[in-house]
Structure formats: structure tokens, C-alpha cells
Design a protein around this motif. Structure first.
Motif, PDB file in Angstrom:
ATOM      1  N   GLY A  90       0.770  -1.233   0.000  1.00  0.00           N
ATOM      2  CA  GLY A  90       0.000   0.000   0.000  1.00  0.00           C
ATOM      3  C   GLY A  90       0.801   1.283   0.000  1.00  0.00           C
ATOM      4  N   ASP A  91       2.059   1.236   0.436  1.00  0.00           N
ATOM      5  CA  ASP A  91       2.923   2.412   0.409  1.00  0.00           C
ATOM      6  C   ASP A  91       4.367   1.938   0.280  1.00  0.00           C
ATOM      7  OD1 ASP A  91       3.837   1.692   3.055  1.00  0.00           O
ATOM      8  OD2 ASP A  91       2.125   2.747   3.899  1.00  0.00           O
ATOM      9  N   THR A  92       5.298   2.888   0.199  1.00  0.00           N
ATOM     10  CA  THR A  92       6.691   2.499  -0.055  1.00  0.00           C
ATOM     11  C   THR A  92       7.292   1.715   1.106  1.00  0.00           C
ATOM     12  OG1 THR A  92       7.381   4.705   0.706  1.00  0.00           O
ATOM     13  CG2 THR A  92       7.148   4.370  -1.667  1.00  0.00           C
ATOM     14  N   GLU A  93       6.900   2.019   2.339  1.00  0.00           N
ATOM     15  CA  GLU A  93       7.432   1.261   3.478  1.00  0.00           C
ATOM     16  C   GLU A  93       6.964  -0.193   3.429  1.00  0.00           C
ATOM     17  OE1 GLU A  93       9.755   2.044   5.728  1.00  0.00           O
ATOM     18  OE2 GLU A  93       9.956   3.805   4.426  1.00  0.00           O
ATOM     19  N   ARG A  94       5.697  -0.397   3.120  1.00  0.00           N
ATOM     20  CA  ARG A  94       5.182  -1.766   2.992  1.00  0.00           C
ATOM     21  C   ARG A  94       5.828  -2.466   1.801  1.00  0.00           C
ATOM     22  NH1 ARG A  94      -1.238  -1.912   4.683  1.00  0.00           N
ATOM     23  NH2 ARG A  94      -0.963  -0.963   6.739  1.00  0.00           N
ATOM     24  N   MET A  95       6.066  -1.710   0.740  1.00  0.00           N
ATOM     25  CA  MET A  95       6.740  -2.274  -0.430  1.00  0.00           C
ATOM     26  C   MET A  95       8.132  -2.784  -0.051  1.00  0.00           C
ATOM     27  SD  MET A  95       5.865  -2.444  -3.827  1.00  0.00           S
ATOM     28  CE  MET A  95       4.951  -0.984  -4.327  1.00  0.00           C
ATOM     29  N   LYS A  96       8.852  -2.017   0.790  1.00  0.00           N
ATOM     30  CA  LYS A  96      10.182  -2.440   1.230  1.00  0.00           C
ATOM     31  C   LYS A  96      10.110  -3.714   2.059  1.00  0.00           C
ATOM     32  CE  LYS A  96      12.280   2.191   1.348  1.00  0.00           C
ATOM     33  NZ  LYS A  96      12.817   3.250   2.248  1.00  0.00           N
ATOM     34  N   ARG A  97       9.074  -3.819   2.910  1.00  0.00           N
ATOM     35  CA  ARG A  97       8.929  -5.028   3.735  1.00  0.00           C
ATOM     36  C   ARG A  97       8.632  -6.249   2.863  1.00  0.00           C
ATOM     37  NH1 ARG A  97       6.152  -1.538   7.582  1.00  0.00           N
ATOM     38  NH2 ARG A  97       4.126  -2.233   6.787  1.00  0.00           N
ATOM     39  N   VAL A  98       7.809  -6.044   1.840  1.00  0.00           N
ATOM     40  CA  VAL A  98       7.512  -7.141   0.925  1.00  0.00           C
ATOM     41  C   VAL A  98       8.772  -7.565   0.179  1.00  0.00           C
ATOM     42  CG1 VAL A  98       6.309  -7.711  -1.232  1.00  0.00           C
ATOM     43  CG2 VAL A  98       5.055  -6.663   0.648  1.00  0.00           C
ATOM     44  N   ALA A  99       9.563  -6.598  -0.281  1.00  0.00           N
ATOM     45  CA  ALA A  99      10.828  -6.918  -0.975  1.00  0.00           C
ATOM     46  C   ALA A  99      11.735  -7.736  -0.069  1.00  0.00           C
ATOM     47  CB  ALA A  99      11.513  -5.627  -1.406  1.00  0.00           C
ATOM     48  N   LYS A 100      11.824  -7.349   1.196  1.00  0.00           N
ATOM     49  CA  LYS A 100      12.650  -8.090   2.153  1.00  0.00           C
ATOM     50  C   LYS A 100      12.121  -9.514   2.334  1.00  0.00           C
ATOM     51  CE  LYS A 100      14.357  -7.804   6.941  1.00  0.00           C
ATOM     52  NZ  LYS A 100      13.704  -9.006   7.479  1.00  0.00           N
ATOM     53  N   ARG A 101      10.804  -9.656   2.375  1.00  0.00           N
ATOM     54  CA  ARG A 101      10.193 -10.978   2.546  1.00  0.00           C
ATOM     55  C   ARG A 101      10.531 -11.879   1.354  1.00  0.00           C
ATOM     56  NH1 ARG A 101       5.622 -12.101   6.028  1.00  0.00           N
ATOM     57  NH2 ARG A 101       5.406 -14.351   6.060  1.00  0.00           N
ATOM     58  N   ILE A 102      10.501 -11.313   0.165  1.00  0.00           N
ATOM     59  CA  ILE A 102      10.819 -12.091  -1.043  1.00  0.00           C
ATOM     60  C   ILE A 102      12.284 -12.508  -1.056  1.00  0.00           C
ATOM     61  CG2 ILE A 102      10.943 -11.975  -3.562  1.00  0.00           C
ATOM     62  CD1 ILE A 102       8.588  -9.869  -3.312  1.00  0.00           C
ATOM     63  N   VAL A 103      13.170 -11.598  -0.687  1.00  0.00           N
ATOM     64  CA  VAL A 103      14.595 -11.916  -0.642  1.00  0.00           C
ATOM     65  C   VAL A 103      14.873 -13.000   0.389  1.00  0.00           C
ATOM     66  CG1 VAL A 103      16.858 -10.972   0.003  1.00  0.00           C
ATOM     67  CG2 VAL A 103      15.369  -9.702  -1.571  1.00  0.00           C
ATOM     68  N   GLU A 104      14.178 -12.948   1.525  1.00  0.00           N
ATOM     69  CA  GLU A 104      14.332 -13.995   2.534  1.00  0.00           C
ATOM     70  C   GLU A 104      13.936 -15.359   1.975  1.00  0.00           C
ATOM     71  OE1 GLU A 104      13.430 -11.305   6.565  1.00  0.00           O
ATOM     72  OE2 GLU A 104      11.873 -12.579   5.689  1.00  0.00           O
ATOM     73  N   LYS A 105      12.871 -15.371   1.171  1.00  0.00           N
ATOM     74  CA  LYS A 105      12.449 -16.635   0.559  1.00  0.00           C
ATOM     75  C   LYS A 105      13.531 -17.156  -0.392  1.00  0.00           C
ATOM     76  CE  LYS A 105       8.701 -18.111   0.828  1.00  0.00           C
ATOM     77  NZ  LYS A 105       8.072 -19.086   1.760  1.00  0.00           N
ATOM     78  N   GLN A 106      14.130 -16.255  -1.155  1.00  0.00           N
ATOM     79  CA  GLN A 106      15.206 -16.668  -2.059  1.00  0.00           C
ATOM     80  C   GLN A 106      16.410 -17.154  -1.263  1.00  0.00           C
ATOM     81  OE1 GLN A 106      17.490 -13.770  -4.454  1.00  0.00           O
ATOM     82  NE2 GLN A 106      16.803 -14.895  -6.275  1.00  0.00           N
ATOM     83  N   ASP A 107      16.695 -16.514  -0.130  1.00  0.00           N
ATOM     84  CA  ASP A 107      17.818 -16.920   0.714  1.00  0.00           C
ATOM     85  C   ASP A 107      17.622 -18.328   1.280  1.00  0.00           C
ATOM     86  OD1 ASP A 107      19.243 -14.611   0.314  1.00  0.00           O
ATOM     87  OD2 ASP A 107      18.559 -13.625   2.160  1.00  0.00           O
ATOM     88  N   GLU A 108      16.367 -18.759   1.382  1.00  0.00           N
ATOM     89  CA  GLU A 108      16.085 -20.120   1.859  1.00  0.00           C
ATOM     90  C   GLU A 108      16.337 -21.158   0.765  1.00  0.00           C
ATOM     91  OE1 GLU A 108      12.060 -19.932   3.179  1.00  0.00           O
ATOM     92  OE2 GLU A 108      12.507 -18.634   4.906  1.00  0.00           O
ATOM     93  N   GLY A 109      16.713 -20.679  -0.427  1.00  0.00           N
ATOM     94  CA  GLY A 109      17.061 -21.594  -1.514  1.00  0.00           C
ATOM     95  C   GLY A 109      15.962 -21.823  -2.521  1.00  0.00           C
ATOM     96  N   HIS A 110      14.962 -20.922  -2.558  1.00  0.00           N
ATOM     97  CA  HIS A 110      13.823 -21.109  -3.446  1.00  0.00           C
ATOM     98  C   HIS A 110      13.865 -20.132  -4.623  1.00  0.00           C
ATOM     99  CE1 HIS A 110      12.312 -23.617  -0.271  1.00  0.00           C
ATOM    100  NE2 HIS A 110      12.222 -22.598   0.572  1.00  0.00           N
ATOM    101  N   GLN A 111      13.310 -20.559  -5.746  1.00  0.00           N
ATOM    102  CA  GLN A 111      13.050 -19.645  -6.849  1.00  0.00           C
ATOM    103  C   GLN A 111      11.714 -18.941  -6.589  1.00  0.00           C
ATOM    104  OE1 GLN A 111      13.344 -22.607 -10.106  1.00  0.00           O
ATOM    105  NE2 GLN A 111      14.900 -21.253 -10.978  1.00  0.00           N
ATOM    106  N   CYS A 112      11.628 -17.671  -6.975  1.00  0.00           N
ATOM    107  CA  CYS A 112      10.446 -16.877  -6.623  1.00  0.00           C
ATOM    108  C   CYS A 112       9.841 -16.182  -7.833  1.00  0.00           C
ATOM    109  CB  CYS A 112      10.792 -15.822  -5.578  1.00  0.00           C
ATOM    110  SG  CYS A 112      11.450 -16.486  -4.031  1.00  0.00           S
ATOM    111  N   VAL A 113       8.557 -16.415  -8.012  1.00  0.00           N
ATOM    112  CA  VAL A 113       7.749 -15.622  -8.938  1.00  0.00           C
ATOM    113  C   VAL A 113       6.723 -14.898  -8.080  1.00  0.00           C
ATOM    114  CG1 VAL A 113       6.132 -15.645 -10.868  1.00  0.00           C
ATOM    115  CG2 VAL A 113       8.057 -17.253 -10.825  1.00  0.00           C
TER     116      VAL A 113
END
Length: 417
Positions: free
Chosen positions: A14-37
């Protein structure tokens, strides 16, 4: 390495701060060894704002131009989210729906997906990109941009998960799972650890906004492993699957409601074969969805019947019916708009008689009249007046033993692991 599709709704970005949190969440998923769409909706109230702007310029804007306008909201989201991921040192590529290979039928505003060619998505994954796809949109074979209807980003995510054979499709929202009813109305609603496709499909069709009905249909048809969870915390979500273990003593799994209900009544129609086919065939040709249909008794060779449709389609439905009057005479046509539909859903209803009778009794105890009823093996729906909705939902939730001591978590700051 597992392949995840992650879908984030408008409140999650909904805003840039939430966007940053979502980006961090996605990167964490990739760090767990997963491909992300990742599939995203438009930010916050962007879609509503675009509709308001359009109607200031034209109260009845052309459907094609509305699709051109509406798809811009998701395109803003995918570009910004990709930028946020790049800022975290990862590679991401954003794709519109048509770039991601979504082809749809030639219907504006609520098109259905006809085919997905995800080669570009897979190519980007193979190059170790995080792929960000715009939800809610596609393109016809003739190159016309279309939208999938409100909530269509869920459908985008599940359909894409099926097309690329993802291991899991996670739907992130502002609540941490699927609840026995709307937690904004019932704070002691019960969080479900799992729910069957059939139960979820009924709830979604009956107004539960947590998942789009077409998304559940896709998941069931393609056996997509679907999980609904919060983008604001790391709590376990709710799994939507083919078969679930029935909790002891729980007959009703959930209570849904739909405020977007209108009732149209056609009075004094000749009681001859083919009348209903003529009316509802014309409504179908106009792409109008009809829900509950009730015909009253016949008197002097004339019959009355009523049906429900969405508020948004009520005026168009009335136009269609009025257009039939020359070849299908009737005495009058009326409409009611201040109505809601409240429904109970549960696989346990099949083997427990009296569940519907209990619903009728609870509603009557609230001093509320029931206008229409619809039933199936695992659901009962009642159309009532709008003013009593919340008290009816709370009373039904208590009557079917769904109340818990826990307070529901809705939105708020992200909880770190």
C-alpha cells in the motif's frame, strides 16, 4: 530448490514502506534456496482512485478504455517492487500480464484466462531473476488489453503456479490465514489450519473476500498447493487442499456474507414452457451472473419469479428484462437493493440434519425476516435486509460454536523473525 509463487495484495504493497517489507520478505524466501515468482496487485486504493477519476470525466466510461486505465495500477506496483528488490542487491525483472504470457477471452472487465505461455517467466527464472508479474490482466489473441475482474490477481497467481508447476502458491494478505468469518466483524473468529477446495470455493463465491472464486477453481482443477498467510507476520497460514481432517464437533466451517446483492422480481409472466430459458438466456448473453432463483405459485395462468444478481449489474439486468417485454409480456418488474446474503458453509453439514433449521431460528431470534433461501450439500444462504448483517453474523458464529478466546490479528507492523 522449490519454486514458489508469492502473491501480495494491495494492502501489502500500500505504500513504499510496505513495499520495502515485501521486498525483504521475497529476498528472505530466495535466501532459503527457493526460486520466486511474485504476483502483485495495485497499491492500496489505486484501483478505486482510478475508477473515481474515470467517472469524473465520463459517468459511463467505455469498457475497453477502463481496462487500459485499470491495468496501470499493477504496472506501477511491479516496477516499484522490482526497484526495491534491486536496492537489496538482488536481480528482479517486472513483467506485465501479457509479457508473462496471459491470454484471455475478448471480454472487458471480467475476462477469463484461455491460455498461459510462461516461457519468458521461466527464462527469467533460469537466469536467476526474481520475476515480478502484474496481476489482474492479460491480452486477447487480437492484442486487446483485458482485466480479470476485481480480485483477479489471486487468479493470476494460481493460474501461473499451475502453468509453471510451482511447488507452492502463497497468497499474502492482511490477515494470517482463513477465518471462520470476517475477523473485522467477529474478533473471536476461529483461524482454520486447513480447509477443503470445495468449502473454500463456496465461501469465496458467497462473499468471503480472502480468495477469489476463480483462483480456488484453478487450484482445485490443477491441484495447486495453496496457502493463505499474512504479509505482516510469520505465523503459519491456512492450507487449502483437496481433503481435510474434520475437526471434532465442527459442523459449520465458516460464515460468509455478500453486501453486493440486488433482487429483481418479474411479476405476472405467462406460465408457459421456455419462459425461464428466455429470460436467463438473455441475461447470460449480457454476461450477467444470476444467483438465487425463486418462482412463486401460479394464479390465473400467471407466475411471479425473483432472482438475485450483483448490485453492479442490477441496472443492466433491468434493461435486458425491459428489452424482452415485447416478446415476453409481464405485468411489472421491481428491484430491491438494500439487501445482503449471509451463508453458512461446512462439509459436516452433509451428515448433520437440522443445520439449516438452526440458521433460520437464529436469524428469526434477531428479529430479521428471510427474503430468499438457497441450499446445497455444504451450504445454506439467506437473503436479508442490510441493516442487521453484523448482529446476524455474530449470532450465527456463536450458535455454531465457532467463537474462540483468541483475538484475531489484522494488519499492522510486520513481526520480525
Amino acid at each position: 530448490m522449490s519454486l514458489y509463487v508469492m502473491k501480495f495484495g494491495g494492502s501489502s504493497v500500500g505504500d513504499t514502506e510496505r513495499m520495502k517489507r515485501v521486498a525483504k520478505r521475497i529476498v528472505e524466501k530466495q535466501d532459503e534456496g527457493h526460486q520466486c515468482v511474485v504476483v502483485v496487485s495495485a497499491m492500496g486504493d489505486t484501483t478505486d482512485d482510478l475508477i473515481d477519476q474515470a467517472k469524473l470525466l465520463n459517468p459511463n466510461p467505455p469498457a475497453r478504455e477502463m481496462d487500459m486505465l485499470m491495468t496501470t495500477g499493477e504496472q506501477i506496483s511491479i516496477a516499484l517492487l522490482s526497484m526495491a528488490i534491486h536496492d537489496l542487491g538482488r536481480s528482479a525483472v517486472s513483467l506485465t500480464g501479457w509479457q508473462a504470457g496471459f491470454r484471455t477471452e475478448p471480454v472487458h472487465g471480467k475476462a477469463r484466462i484461455t491460455d498461459i505461455s510462461p516461457e519468458r517467466v521461466m527464462s527469467a527464472l533460469n537466469e536467476n531473476h526474481i520475476v515480478i508479474v502484474a496481476g489482474f490482466q492479460g491480452m486477447t489473441e487480437d492484442g486487446e488489453i483485458t482485466t480479470l475482474g476485481r480480485g483477479g490477481s489471486d487468479t493470476t497467481a494460481v493460474a501461473l503456479a499451475a502453468a509453471i508447476k510451482a511447488d507452492v502458491c502463497e497468497i499474502y494478505t492482511d490477515v494470517d490465514g482463513i477465518y471462520s468469518t470476517d475477523p473485522r466483524i467477529v474478533k473471536c473468529a476461529r483461524k482454520l489450519a486447513e480447509i477443503s477446495y470445495d468449502e473454500m470455493l463456496e465461501l469465496a463465491n458467497l462473499g468471503a473476500a480472502v480468495l477469489h472464486p476463480r483462483a480456488v477453481e484453478y487450484a482445485k482443477h490443477h491441484n495447486v498447493q495453496l496457502v493463505v498467510r499474512s504479509s505482516f507476520n510469520y505465523n503459519e497460514g491456512t492450507a487449502v487442499k483437496e481433503e481435510t481432517s474434520v475437526e471434532q464437533g465442527v459442523v459449520v466451517s465458516g460464515i460468509a456474507y455478500d453486501k453486493n446483492v440486488a433482487r429483481i422480481s418479474i411479476l405476472g409472466v405467462e406460465d408457459v414452457p421456455g419462459v425461464l430459458a428466455q429470460v436467463f438466456g438473455a441475461l447470460a448473453e449480457a454476461q450477467i451472473n444470476v444467483d438465487i432463483i425463486v418462482q412463486s405459485g401460479v394464479q390465473d395462468g400467471k407466475a411471479d419469479f425473483s432472482f438475485t444478481t450483483s448490485l453492479a449489474e442490477c441496472d443492466l439486468a433491468l434493461e435486458v428484462i425491459q428489452g424482452l417485454r415485447s416478446k415476453l409480456p409481464y405485468r411489472d418488474v421491481t428491484s430491491e437493493r438494500d439487501l445482503v446474503k449471509v451463508s453458512i458453509v461446512g462439509a459436516g453439514m452433509i451428515s448433520h440434519p437440522g443445520v439449516a433449521a438452526q440458521m433460520f431460528d437464529v436469524i428469526s431470534q434477531q428479529g430479521v425476516s428471510i427474503k430468499m433461501v438457497s441450499t446445497s450439500e455444504i451450504k445454506t444462504s439467506c437473503v436479508i435486509e442490510n441493516g442487521n448483517l453484523e448482529q446476524v453474523v455474530r449470532a450465527l458464529h456463536t450458535a455454531y460454536n465457532l467463537d474462540t478466546d483468541a483475538q484475531v490479528y489484522v494488519g499492522g507492523p510486520q513481526v520480525r523473525r
